[in-house]
Scaffold this active site. Structure first.
Site, short mmCIF file in Angstrom:
data_model
loop_
_atom_site.label_atom_id
_atom_site.label_comp_id
_atom_site.label_asym_id
_atom_site.label_seq_id
_atom_site.Cartn_x
_atom_site.Cartn_y
_atom_site.Cartn_z
N GLY A 46 64.70 55.44 3.71
CA GLY A 46 63.63 55.03 3.83
C GLY A 46 62.48 56.11 4.26
O GLY A 46 62.87 57.30 4.82
N GLN A 51 55.11 59.77 7.76
CA GLN A 51 55.93 60.86 7.83
C GLN A 51 55.53 61.86 6.53
O GLN A 51 55.97 62.93 6.53
CB GLN A 51 57.32 60.22 7.10
CG GLN A 51 58.23 59.76 8.28
CD GLN A 51 59.73 59.43 7.84
OE1 GLN A 51 59.76 58.24 7.32
NE2 GLN A 51 60.59 60.24 8.12
N CYS A 95 67.07 61.07 10.64
CA CYS A 95 65.66 60.91 10.10
C CYS A 95 65.38 62.03 9.34
O CYS A 95 65.38 63.22 9.88
CB CYS A 95 64.90 60.75 11.54
SG CYS A 95 63.08 60.34 10.86
N LEU A 96 64.39 62.05 8.26
CA LEU A 96 64.06 63.03 7.46
C LEU A 96 62.91 64.06 8.28
O LEU A 96 62.87 65.20 8.01
CB LEU A 96 63.44 62.60 6.10
CG LEU A 96 64.33 61.99 5.21
CD1 LEU A 96 63.28 61.31 4.05
CD2 LEU A 96 65.45 62.85 4.69
N HIS A 137 63.93 51.12 12.03
CA HIS A 137 63.53 52.55 12.35
C HIS A 137 62.30 53.10 11.50
O HIS A 137 61.43 53.68 12.14
CB HIS A 137 64.80 53.30 11.42
CG HIS A 137 64.68 54.67 11.39
ND1 HIS A 137 65.37 55.67 12.09
CD2 HIS A 137 63.84 55.44 10.90
CE1 HIS A 137 65.13 56.97 11.63
NE2 HIS A 137 64.03 56.92 11.16
N GLU A 138 62.09 52.41 10.45
CA GLU A 138 60.88 52.60 9.59
C GLU A 138 59.57 52.03 10.23
O GLU A 138 58.71 52.65 10.20
CB GLU A 138 60.99 52.10 7.98
CG GLU A 138 62.05 52.75 7.26
CD GLU A 138 62.07 54.34 7.20
OE1 GLU A 138 60.86 55.16 7.43
OE2 GLU A 138 63.20 54.71 7.31
N HIS A 141 58.47 53.83 13.03
CA HIS A 141 57.53 55.26 12.68
C HIS A 141 55.89 54.73 12.86
O HIS A 141 55.34 55.29 12.96
CB HIS A 141 57.83 55.48 11.24
CG HIS A 141 58.90 56.63 11.11
ND1 HIS A 141 58.99 57.82 11.76
CD2 HIS A 141 60.29 56.69 10.24
CE1 HIS A 141 60.23 58.63 11.45
NE2 HIS A 141 61.08 57.81 10.82
NI NI Z 1 62.70 58.36 10.14
#
Ligand code: NI
Length: 171
Positions: A46, A51, A95-96, A137-138, A141
Site C-alpha cells: 500500500g 508518502q 512501511c516503505l 496502516h494506510e 498515514h
Molecule cells: Ni506505510
C-alpha cells in the site's frame, strides 16, 4: 508521471494530516496511477499520497502479493474513512517510509471503510485479516501517523535513535 520518490521518516510530509480532495480530476488520476506503479515496483502492499510528498487523502493498496486468496485486488481510495472497527489482531508491520524496520502492531480485526473511487463512485470495503491491517496502516498515514507511533515507547525511541545515528554517519 513515472515512478515517484518515496519520502522516509523523519520527513515532515509524513507527520502532517493530509487534506481531503475536493474533486477527482485528471491530475488526481495521474497521481493515483503513478502511486500504483511506485507501490508495485517498491514492492509494497500500500501507499498513501503523503508518502510520495502529496499531502492529500488518497491511498492505493493491493494485498494479493502477500495474500494470494485475497478477495480484492488493486484498491484506490479517495477520502477514505473508517466507519466501523471491531476486534483486535496483532500483525508484524513494515512501511516503505520506515525502511529496514518491522514490529508487531495491534489493530482492529475487522474494519468497514468508505471512500470514493476514481470515477467518483462511493465505495465501501469490508475487510478482515491482512487487508484490514493494510487499510488501517494506510489511513493512519493520511493522519500523519506511522506504525512506529503505535508500538511501545521504548521500541520507538530505539528506532529513532538508530535513524539519528545513521543520519549522522551519512553526514
Ligand atoms: Ni506505510
Amino acid at each position: 508521471m513515472g515512478t515517484l520518490k518515496i519520502y522516509t521518516y523523519p520527513d515532515e510530509v509524513l507527520l502532517k494530516k493530509a487534506v481531503p480532495l475536493e474533486n477527482i480530476d485528471g491530475e488526481v488520476e495521474r497521481l493515483a496511477n503513478a502511486m500504483v506503479e511506485t507501490m508495485y515496483l517498491a514492492p509494497g502492499a500500500g501507499l498513501a499520497a503523503n508518502q510520495v510528498g502529496r499531502p492529500v487523502r488518497l491511498v492505493v493498496l493491493d494485498v494479493t502479493r502477500m495474500q494470494e486468496d485475497a478477495s480484492q485486488g488493486l484498491i484506490i481510495l479517495v477520502n477514505p474513512v473508517i466507519v466501523e472497527a471491531e476486534g483486535k489482531q496483532v500483525f508484524e508491520e513494515g512501511c516503505l517510509s520506515v525502511p529496514d524496520y518491522a514490529a508487531d502492531v495491534k489493530r482492529a480485526a475487522r474494519v468497514l471503510v468508505t471512500g470514493y473511487d476514481l470515477a467518483e463512485k462511493e465505495v465501501s470495503i469490508e475487510a478482515q485479516g491482512y487487508l484490514a491491517v493494510v487499510l488501517q496502516h494506510e489511513l493512519d498515514h493520511l493522519d500523519g501517523i506511522l506504525f512506529i507511533d503505535r508500538i511501545s515507547r521504548l521500541k520507538r525511541e530505539l528506532y529513532k535513535r538508530g535513524v539519528k545515528k545513521r543520519m549522522m554517519k551519512e553526514g
